[in-house]
Design an enzyme around this catalytic site. Structure first.
Site, PDB file in Angstrom:
ATOM      1  N   GLN A 156      39.764  29.266  33.380  1.00 18.53           N
ATOM      2  CA  GLN A 156      39.209  29.285  34.732  1.00 18.53           C
ATOM      3  C   GLN A 156      40.045  28.328  35.556  1.00 18.53           C
ATOM      4  OE1 GLN A 156      37.229  31.030  36.632  1.00 18.53           O
ATOM      5  NE2 GLN A 156      37.691  29.613  38.301  1.00 18.53           N
ATOM      6  N   GLN A 158      40.548  28.131  39.168  1.00 18.70           N
ATOM      7  CA  GLN A 158      40.131  27.618  40.467  1.00 18.70           C
ATOM      8  C   GLN A 158      39.250  26.388  40.303  1.00 18.70           C
ATOM      9  OE1 GLN A 158      37.722  30.362  42.764  1.00 18.70           O
ATOM     10  NE2 GLN A 158      38.488  29.587  44.701  1.00 18.70           N
ATOM     11  N   GLY A 289      29.953  33.518  38.350  1.00 20.65           N
ATOM     12  CA  GLY A 289      29.542  34.916  38.350  1.00 20.65           C
ATOM     13  C   GLY A 289      30.732  35.831  38.174  1.00 20.65           C
ATOM     14  N   GLY A 290      31.798  35.503  38.870  1.00 21.74           N
ATOM     15  CA  GLY A 290      33.027  36.270  38.744  1.00 21.74           C
ATOM     16  C   GLY A 290      34.187  35.440  39.245  1.00 21.74           C
ATOM     17  N   GLU A 292      38.141  36.234  40.857  1.00 21.86           N
ATOM     18  CA  GLU A 292      38.895  37.331  41.437  1.00 21.86           C
ATOM     19  C   GLU A 292      40.328  37.417  40.952  1.00 21.86           C
ATOM     20  OE1 GLU A 292      38.943  33.773  44.355  1.00 21.86           O
ATOM     21  OE2 GLU A 292      37.505  34.743  43.021  1.00 21.86           O
ATOM     22  N   HIS A 316      32.163  41.627  45.570  1.00 21.08           N
ATOM     23  CA  HIS A 316      32.690  40.357  46.074  1.00 21.08           C
ATOM     24  C   HIS A 316      34.077  40.082  45.505  1.00 21.08           C
ATOM     25  CE1 HIS A 316      32.122  36.205  47.651  1.00 21.08           C
ATOM     26  NE2 HIS A 316      32.935  35.887  46.647  1.00 21.08           N
ATOM     27  N   GLU A 317      34.214  40.205  44.176  1.00 26.56           N
ATOM     28  CA  GLU A 317      35.517  39.901  43.571  1.00 26.56           C
ATOM     29  C   GLU A 317      36.571  40.911  44.005  1.00 26.56           C
ATOM     30  OE1 GLU A 317      35.402  37.062  42.516  1.00 26.56           O
ATOM     31  OE2 GLU A 317      33.250  36.924  42.170  1.00 26.56           O
ATOM     32  N   HIS A 320      37.913  40.019  47.392  1.00 22.65           N
ATOM     33  CA  HIS A 320      38.899  38.941  47.330  1.00 22.65           C
ATOM     34  C   HIS A 320      40.329  39.481  47.249  1.00 22.65           C
ATOM     35  CE1 HIS A 320      37.132  34.989  47.331  1.00 22.65           C
ATOM     36  NE2 HIS A 320      36.236  35.289  46.417  1.00 22.65           N
ATOM     37  N   TYR A 400      30.428  30.228  51.664  1.00 25.10           N
ATOM     38  CA  TYR A 400      30.088  31.648  51.561  1.00 25.10           C
ATOM     39  C   TYR A 400      29.159  32.069  52.705  1.00 25.10           C
ATOM     40  CZ  TYR A 400      31.528  31.131  46.608  1.00 25.10           C
ATOM     41  OH  TYR A 400      32.206  30.881  45.444  1.00 25.10           O
ATOM     42  N   ARG A 573      26.681  29.717  32.958  1.00 24.83           N
ATOM     43  CA  ARG A 573      27.059  29.975  34.348  1.00 24.83           C
ATOM     44  C   ARG A 573      26.491  28.888  35.247  1.00 24.83           C
ATOM     45  NH1 ARG A 573      25.391  35.334  37.885  1.00 24.83           N
ATOM     46  NH2 ARG A 573      26.430  34.694  39.843  1.00 24.83           N
TER      47      ARG A 573
END
Length: 621
Positions: A156, A158, A289-290, A292, A316-317, A320, A400, A573
């Site tokens: 991950q 980001q 959650g996700g 991108e 959403h992803e 992106h 968001y 999560r």
């Protein structure tokens, strides 16, 4: 765009014609300076990364080489990279000549600067390995996977985690193309956020090598990897699902509409420029959650609930791919340019597929979330309620929710048709480039407002972006579905029986509206009644369980503790687990010991991002 872009013409490392196709610009306006990188890209910047890495599950490290293409201004003597706990073994140029380097003092969040004397080098080769606790990487034992037979690795990146396994300039404003060869144990599959050149890998003794290419310049946080006992199932000509075998059919059914999502997105805002859109369903320890990642969105299994009510995460992803991956915030002080745009765009995709009421539900929930976050931050004067602010300082999910409300307000003010023409042009004008809030507002004024002073005043642009709180012109979309939930809430809060609530067919959003808006003070008898009538503790929906546990914790409701422990040791999560730890911590002598006991048990199964978030909660005074 004329806001002092450091153009390729100022640099001397390659012919201008080639640079125009492959090298993204660097923004040099004051607000584009990234406080979260040690790099000095105006002097020397990375344009391409070539990785050759071996994945070692025994030591929980990746080791190998990174070859960096360097574009240096005339007279530049050195380049500065970002690293976090990397073991640097050697550094040389393209001819094998050793290059002098120093690793600077470590900052707990930013890591250490790696300063390399260039000596005219246009490529630098770094031999290195990560450490077993690398912040971007989670290593799962076979017992922690669904299949129980093979280990698992995923990353991950980001926002600034990738510097813990890749030595490069780890800033969203320094876009880079990349290529990778990843060698893993035989029997495992490696996937990455790029075109797979060897989808099945090639055998190398007892190991297997997989190669990947990302031909578009991307922000380095989007370089992602996963290795495990993975299988693939196509959904359509451009799409498919990777996961462990046990989740594959269920996930494929849940995400069956993704081809339609791509079609809807393209009709709105232009072509999908990334080729394939595949998805990887990760173990439940994935902290978000996700994510991108281009070509391969990473997803939590908690969104798979059998009713497609959480496929807005997929939308959403996907969105992106335009807002974030295509046009990227230059610094993390402007992350709303990624997340606010994407939340708005996600809503438009969902409306295209499922109708206005489905979109209205999400819009109203986002508006309520925005008001809740503003209140929680201290109100309309709190600095953390600005869109453009200190990096990482935005309250809750305001990037968001306030960001998407801002764009929705522009849409309602100028009209949807005019807004859509503008936004499509915006993505085209700034494709594969970084952006700042000031740059977006300048583009908006030039290409949409066009000197209309009355419209400028009506939109309150600077108030939205640079000032705290919620401006007076904020558009509040209302949902009839949520009005019905509110009526049920009112009846229950007035003393009505829980048995009068019929939740059959409720979406996750309806459940959340009901549970999140129950008064925080409830008697044990009332909580027992709710649980007996609605089956909250045993709900198969992870969102419902989290919201229920949050309410129960606020009332020190002991019967939920065993189920809470099972949940927190299974799900990692952040959105779902950190509120529960925060709630336990707030309950002092009752909740704090429970939180610490559960965290000690759950910690080995959490991603380092989640470990850090929970540790911060529990260590707070």
């Amino acid at each position: 765009m004329r806001n002092q872009i450091l153009a390729a013409l100022l640099l001397t490392a390659a012919p201008a014609a080639a640079l125009a196709q492959t090298v993204a610009p660097i923004l040099t306006t004051p607000e584009a300076k990234d406080a979260w990188t040690y790099a000095r890209p105006a002097e020397a910047r990375v344009t391409h990364v070539d990785l050759d890495l071996d994945v070692d599950f025994a030591d929980k490290v990746v080791r190998g080489t990174a070859i960096l293409d360097v574009l240096a201004a005339r007279g530049a003597k050195e380049i500065v990279l970002d690293t976090l706990d990397l073991d640097i073994l050697s550094i040389s140029d393209e001819r094998g000549r050793k290059l002098a380097y120093t690793v600077g003092a470590k900052d707990a969040e930013l890591g250490s600067p790696l300063t390399i004397r260039l000596g005219g080098a246009k490529k630098i080769r770094i031999a290195y390995k990560s450490q077993s606790g690398a912040r971007a990487l989670q290593w799962l034992t076979p017992e922690q996977t669904a299949g129980k037979r093979h280990p698992y690795l995923f990353s991950q990146g980001q926002s600034i985690n990738n510097r813990s396994w890749i030595p490069t300039q780890d800033s969203p404003g320094i876009r880079q193309t990349w290529r990778a060869q990843i060698t893993v144990p035989e029997g495992l599959t490696a996937v990455m956020s790029a075109r797979a050149d060897t989808p099945a890998g090639r055998k190398m003794g007892t190991r297997r090598a997989f190669t990947f290419t990302m031909a578009h310049p991307v922000p380095p946080y989007l370089i992602a990897i996963a290795v495990g006992d993975l299988t693939f199932k196509p959904i359509g000509p451009r799409t498919g699902v990777w996961s462990e075998a046990g989740m594959l059919d269920t996930a494929t059914r849940e995400f069956a509409d993704v081809e339609k999502m791509i079609d809807a997105a393209q009709k709105l805002y232009g072509p999908y420029r990334w080729g394939r859109y595949d998805m990887l369903v990760l173990p439940p320890s994935f902290p978000y959650g996700g994510m991108e990642n281009p070509n391969l969105t990473f997803l939590t299994p908690t969104i798979v609930t059998g009713d497609k009510s959480n496929t807005d995460v997929v939308a959403h992803e996907l969105a992106h791919s335009w807002s974030g991956n295509l046009v990227t915030n230059a610094t993390w002080a402007d992350s709303w340019l990624n997340e606010g745009f994407t939340t708005y765009f996600e809503n438009r995709i969902m409306e295209s597929l499922y109708g206005k009421e489905r979109a209205a539900i999400s819009s109203e929930l986002d508006f309520a979330g925005m008001l809740r976050d503003v209140k929680g931050a201290g109100g309309d004067t709190a600095p953390s309620t600005r869109l453009h602010g200190e990096p990482g300082d935005s309250a809750g999910q305001l990037d968001y929710m306030k960001g998407s409300t801002f764009l929705r307000t522009i849409e309602h003010t100028v009209g949807r048709a005019k807004w859509d023409v503008y936004l499509r042009g915006y993505f085209d004008r700034h494709a594969f480039q970084p952006q700042t809030s000031a740059g977006f507002l300048a583009d908006l004024r030039k290409n949409l407002i066009r000197g209309d002073k009355a419209l400028e005043a009506k939109l309150q642009l600077d108030r939205w972006v640079f000032q705290p709180g919620v401006p007076s012109n904020a558009v509040h979309v209302k949902s009839q579905t949520l009005r019905q939930i509110d009526s049920l809430l009112a009846a229950f809060n007035a003393g009505g029986p829980a048995s009068a609530i019929e939740p059959r067919g409720w979406s996750t959003q309806q459940w959340k509206r009901f549970l999140d808006n129950l008064p925080r003070q409830q008697s044990a008898a009332r909580l027992n009644e709710l649980d007996a009538a609605l089956g909250l503790t045993k709900s198969p929906n992870a969102y419902v369980q989290s919201a229920w546990f949050d309410l129960a914790i606020a009332n020190r409701y002991d019967p939920i503790v065993p189920a809470l422990e099972e949940y927190l040791t299974r799900v990692g999560r952040n959105l779902l687990v950190t509120p529960l730890y925060r709630g336990l911590k707030a309950q002092g002598d009752w909740g704090d010991p429970i939180a610490r006991r559960i965290f000690a048990k759950a910690r080995p199964g959490y991603h380092p991002v989640t470990v850090g978030a929970v540790t911060k909660i529990l260590d707070a005074s």
